[in-house]
Structures are given as C-alpha cells and as structure tokens.
Design a protein around this motif. Structure first.
Motif, PDB file in Angstrom:
ATOM      1  N   ASP A  29      34.549 -15.734   1.821  1.00 18.80           N
ATOM      2  CA  ASP A  29      34.930 -15.305   3.157  1.00 18.80           C
ATOM      3  C   ASP A  29      34.545 -16.369   4.177  1.00 18.80           C
ATOM      4  O   ASP A  29      33.676 -17.203   3.945  1.00 18.80           O
ATOM      5  N   SER A  30      35.175 -16.297   5.332  1.00 23.70           N
ATOM      6  CA  SER A  30      34.842 -17.161   6.471  1.00 23.70           C
ATOM      7  C   SER A  30      34.853 -18.645   6.107  1.00 23.70           C
ATOM      8  O   SER A  30      33.913 -19.383   6.354  1.00 23.70           O
ATOM      9  N   LEU A  31      35.934 -19.052   5.515  1.00 25.06           N
ATOM     10  CA  LEU A  31      36.067 -20.473   5.195  1.00 25.06           C
ATOM     11  C   LEU A  31      36.217 -21.291   6.475  1.00 25.06           C
ATOM     12  O   LEU A  31      36.880 -20.877   7.412  1.00 25.06           O
ATOM     13  N   LYS A  32      35.596 -22.435   6.492  1.00 31.89           N
ATOM     14  CA  LYS A  32      35.686 -23.314   7.652  1.00 31.89           C
ATOM     15  C   LYS A  32      36.917 -24.215   7.513  1.00 31.89           C
ATOM     16  O   LYS A  32      37.241 -24.673   6.420  1.00 31.89           O
ATOM     17  N   PRO A  33      37.577 -24.477   8.618  1.00 37.49           N
ATOM     18  CA  PRO A  33      38.746 -25.359   8.550  1.00 37.49           C
ATOM     19  C   PRO A  33      38.320 -26.822   8.406  1.00 37.49           C
ATOM     20  O   PRO A  33      37.225 -27.205   8.788  1.00 37.49           O
ATOM     21  N   ILE A  34      39.211 -27.620   7.842  1.00 37.31           N
ATOM     22  CA  ILE A  34      39.005 -29.067   7.819  1.00 37.31           C
ATOM     23  C   ILE A  34      39.099 -29.566   9.250  1.00 37.31           C
ATOM     24  O   ILE A  34      40.031 -29.226   9.985  1.00 37.31           O
ATOM     25  N   LEU A  35      38.116 -30.341   9.682  1.00 39.32           N
ATOM     26  CA  LEU A  35      38.066 -30.804  11.065  1.00 39.32           C
ATOM     27  C   LEU A  35      39.079 -31.907  11.347  1.00 39.32           C
ATOM     28  O   LEU A  35      39.675 -31.959  12.417  1.00 39.32           O
ATOM     29  N   LYS A  36      39.260 -32.793  10.369  1.00 41.64           N
ATOM     30  CA  LYS A  36      40.103 -33.949  10.626  1.00 41.64           C
ATOM     31  C   LYS A  36      40.554 -34.571   9.326  1.00 41.64           C
ATOM     32  O   LYS A  36      39.770 -34.682   8.387  1.00 41.64           O
ATOM     33  N   VAL A  37      41.814 -34.928   9.261  1.00 42.77           N
ATOM     34  CA  VAL A  37      42.321 -35.716   8.136  1.00 42.77           C
ATOM     35  C   VAL A  37      42.256 -37.187   8.546  1.00 42.77           C
ATOM     36  O   VAL A  37      42.753 -37.560   9.606  1.00 42.77           O
ATOM     37  N   ILE A  38      41.624 -37.994   7.719  1.00 45.81           N
ATOM     38  CA  ILE A  38      41.371 -39.393   8.064  1.00 45.81           C
ATOM     39  C   ILE A  38      42.463 -40.276   7.471  1.00 45.81           C
ATOM     40  O   ILE A  38      42.662 -40.299   6.259  1.00 45.81           O
ATOM     41  N   GLY A  39      43.142 -40.982   8.342  1.00 47.49           N
ATOM     42  CA  GLY A  39      44.156 -41.923   7.877  1.00 47.49           C
ATOM     43  C   GLY A  39      45.491 -41.250   7.646  1.00 47.49           C
ATOM     44  O   GLY A  39      45.583 -40.056   7.348  1.00 47.49           O
ATOM     45  N   ALA A  40      46.546 -42.042   7.766  1.00 44.04           N
ATOM     46  CA  ALA A  40      47.896 -41.510   7.555  1.00 44.04           C
ATOM     47  C   ALA A  40      48.280 -41.489   6.088  1.00 44.04           C
ATOM     48  O   ALA A  40      49.264 -40.868   5.713  1.00 44.04           O
TER      49      ALA A  40
END
Length: 506
Positions: free
Chosen positions: A27-38
């Motif tokens: 439960d309450s999974l945290k989202p990925i904050l940022k994807v690094i690089g294209a």
C-alpha cells in the motif's frame, strides 16, 4: 534500464529500473520522482547480462549494475562539457566597417567557419570584447555547445586499406563470417542455432591476427552491427586504437572508434560511453570493463591475448571478463573470437573437446621468419645490475646498425629486496610480510601488494650496520645501467610508475 530518482526513507536516491510490474501487494507506493535522461542507460541485453553476473558471481544485483555502468554516467546530471563557440553568420547586405583588429579576427573565423572562443582568443591574441563587437554587427554568432572530450582527438591518423590475406588468414576470416551468418539465421524451426559461435584463433606472433580482426569487423559493419575488442593491458590500447581508427576513419564503413579504460579522465569516459550508447561509435576497444559497453546491435566480440590473467578483475566485485565475453556472445547469438599465440590451457582443452572451433595461423604474415632465440644460463654467466655480457653485446650490435631494442624486465622499481649482510634484516611489509621494493628517486620502500610505503633506511634498523645490499634488479636499475653503458642512446623506461600521469603512456 532507465535511471530514476526515488524517495528512500527520508532521503532521495538514484536507482535503475530492472522490471515493470502491473500491480503490487504494498500500500501507499511512492511515485518515481524523476526519470533521468531521455534514453535508458542499460540496454535490455546488458541488463540480462548483469542479472546473470549477479547469480553466477553470487553478488547483489546492484553490485553487478554498478559494474556495467561507469561512475561517470551514473550521476543525476549528465556530464557533457559545454564551451562557447563562435560561428560565422552568412553575409546579408553591405558589410559594416571594421577596425583592423576586428578584420583580422573576422578572417580567422571566416577560415574556420566555427571555432571555440578560447581557441580563437589564443590564435588572435585578442579579447572577448572584440568578438562581441563582431556579434553586435551581425557577422558572427556566439553560442554555447557541447564540446566532446576525445582522448585521441588531437591525433591525425592516416587512413589505411585492407591488406591482402594469405590462405590461412582467408580461411580463418571465412569461418568467422560463416559463424556470424549461421548465428544470425537459425535453421527453420529452431529458436536458437545448434552450433555456438566460440573460436580460438591460434596464430604465431606476427601472423596477422589483427588483420583478420579488422576484416571480420568490417563484415559486421556491413550488416549494420558493431564490435567489442578487448585487450588485456592499457598499454596495448594506443597502438590498437590507431590501427582501428586508421581502417574505419573513412569510406562506406566509417564509424567512430570508442575507447574505454581506467586511464581516461571522468569526462572522457562519460563522452566515450555516450558515443557508444547513442550508436555513433560502432567499435569499442578497451580493457576488461569494455565488455559491458552498450553496443547495439552487437555483431562480434574479440578477446585478444585471451590467455592473459589481466582479464580477471581483482578489486571489489571480482569477475572474469573472458567468461563474461563468452556469456554475452551466447546471449546475443554472435561469435566470440579468442586470439592468442599461447592459448590458455582451458581454451586448448575446449578446442579438443569440440566446444570451440580451432583456427590456426602457423606462418608469419609476409613470409617473414621466426626470431632466433638464445638462452643465457645465469648459473655460468654473471649478472650485473640486471644485465649479462651477451645481452650487452647484442644491444651494442643493434645500436651500431641504428636499430632499436626492447628489454623486458619482470619487476618494477630499483631492487626487489633490501637486506643487511651482517644480521640478515630484510625490508618487509608490516601488513603483508612481503618483500618491500626499493624505488630510486623517491627513496621509498614500497609494497607492490597493498601499496604501503615508508622511507628507505640508510643503515640497518636492526644492527645499525651501514650500507644495505640491494638484491635483484627492477626496471629503474636496468634503466640506469643502460644509460651508463650506452650514454649516446636514447633510453625510455615504460612501466606503471613512469606512465602514472595522464597522457604519459601515449
């Protein structure tokens, strides 16, 4: 394969996505904050290889992933170097009136079309203000752009053409090309080909193994695929890079040749690695870590001097690049070519058992003869500072002919043992109990196992006797003796002490 930034407790950390899940029991999974690089940094095949390494070498998956991704490309911010460049703007209408100084600077820009600001200021001896005046007049444009760091960028290498192969070389090349085709196209009804693509190219020294490598890679490039070439020692890299750059610097198969080894700066490693990932460099040459290069699609792996123990990585995460080369070739269904004049016993046994196909080059290229070998029995011939009279005589003969000589010494430093003849004291490492090597110049006793060092004593620490004995000869001692014997000759010492600084090896 993508790098991401995530919350980890109260802090933030960087990670690598190794799989995607449709659902979770948490439960309450945290989202990925940022994807690094294209672009994902780890290709699917390299990620598969990292998983195998973690299982085979009994290590955590993140340890294996750190090995396949150099530290230079693991950071959140990409490490490209940006520099100001001055670019010529096409003339539009009547040119403005310029001062003599501005005209001189403009002519240099006109000749180059585009030039780095620092280089322009160096060539003209002017200031940035002069260049900005030209920009205000609409004659040039000053903008920041990426400036790649190429470890061999300042060298001009003459292009070369393929050499004519002898019968043995042609037969070996045909076998390698045939393996590429078989592995690329399994028989009907097969998901994987029955035959593997493992070869041993057993060729005497000077038999032209490198020419076979070059022409085999050319066939891979023709099919739109790249290649990885492993060499055991960094000292072999410059000459290998020169030959490969010369062959593939022009023509229809032109491609960048990337280099990966530990003597590159962080910036150079970053730029070389991204050249490979972006598909601009189809050929990679380097030491053991180059086996993880993200070449895609990969068509051929070559392990030169396959018998060399340097392919075993001994620090931190321990692995054998030779084994990983074979595994990666199997996963990618491509050939791996192992080259050596003195194959490892395991490789010889694998050829006898039929696991590897044996290709042989028994003759030297160009029909040159094998060298004459003379053995000197050190039981009957005295050694002085690492050299014997027959060796000195042979070196003198080469010098008289205006020829060069290479003297191999299997120890670095000045003397591998320092001892007292009176009481028997010997300089040993307090941590390893190994003999300490005397290094002249620095005046240090060094342990070549753990790296510990201390000042060399002038007298025996145990009995106080003056004049300690220096037993044996390292590269420094032999260098000194050669300079004494042949004062007119140019003597160069090549070891890891003399090439420690950047650019010293080249």
């Amino acid at each position: 394969g993508t790098r991401v930034k995530v919350s980890f407790g109260r802090r933030q950390g960087l990670g690598c996505v190794t799989a995607l899940a449709e659902s979770s029991t948490h439960d309450s999974l945290k989202p990925i904050l940022k994807v690094i690089g294209a672009q994902s940094l780890v290709t699917p095949r390299v990620l598969e290889l990292a998983r195998w390494m973690a299982e085979y070498y009994c290590c955590a998956p993140e340890t294996a992933l750190k090995s396949v991704l150099p530290d230079a490309v693991r950071k959140e911010q990409e490490g490209w170097r940006e520099r100001l460049f001055v670019r010529l703007v096409p003339a539009n209408g009547e040119p403005p009136k310029l001062t003599k100084r501005q005209t001189e600077v403009y002519q240099v820009i006109e000749e180059n079309r585009s030039i780095a600001m620092q280089e322009l200021l160096r060539l003209t001896g002017t200031t940035a203000q002069t260049v900005r005046r030209l920009e205000d007049n609409g004659l040039v444009e000053v903008a920041s752009q990426i400036s790649e760091r190429d470890p061999y960028g300042k060298e001009y290498i003459l292009p070369s053409q393929p050499l004519e192969l002898n019968a043995e070389q042609a037969a070996a090349l045909q076998e390698v090309v045939g393996a590429m085709e078989r592995l690329a196209k399994p028989a009907e009804g097969e998901t994987k080909p029955k035959a593997n693509g493992l070869f041993l190219l057993h060729g005497v020294t000077g038999s032209g193994k490198t020419e076979v490598y070059l022409q085999a890679i050319a066939r891979a490039l023709e099919k739109g695929k790249g290649a990885i070439v492993l060499v055991p020692e960094i000292s072999l890299t410059p000459q290998t890079v020169e030959r490969f750059k010369a062959r593939f610097s022009s023509g229809p198969l032109q491609t960048l040749v990337a280099v990966l080894h530990s003597h590159l700066s962080v910036g150079e490693r970053h730029d070389e690695w991204h050249k490979i990932r972006q598909g601009r460099a189809k050929i990679v040459i380097g030491a053991r870590s180059a086996i993880f290069a993200p070449v895609e699609p990969l068509g051929l792996i070559i392990v030169d001097e396959e018998h060399d123990p340097s392919y075993k990585h001994q620090d931190g995460f321990r692995y054998n690049a030779w084994d990983i080369a074979v595994k990666r070739a199997q996963q990618e269904q491509i050939p791996v070519l192992l080259g050596s004049a003195t194959p490892a016993l395991e490789t010889v046994e694998n050829t006898r058992g039929g696991r590897y196909r044996l290709l042989t080059l028994k003759e030297r290229a160009g029909h040159s003869g094998m060298p004459r070998v003379h053995l000197v029995d050190l039981k009957s011939v005295p050694v002085h500072n690492g050299l014997t009279a027959p060796v000195v005589k042979a070196l003198a003969g080469r010098l008289e002919r205006g020829e060069q000589s290479i003297v191999y010494v299997n120890r670095r430093g000045y003397a591998p043992v320092v001892l007292c003849a009176d009481c028997g004291w010997q300089g040993k490492c307090r941590r390893c109990d190994a003999s300490l090597t005397l290094h002249q110049g620095s005046g240090l006793l060094r342990c070549h196992h753990c790296g510990a060092s201390r000042n060399a004593p002038l007298s025996c620490p145990a009995c106080g006797q003056q004049g300690l004995y220096h037993v044996g000869a390292g590269t420094q001692r032999v260098e000194g003796e050669l300079r004494r014997l042949f004062p007119a000759a140019r003597v160069l010492r090549l070891d890891c002490d003399s090439t420690a600084g950047k650019g010293r090896l080249e």
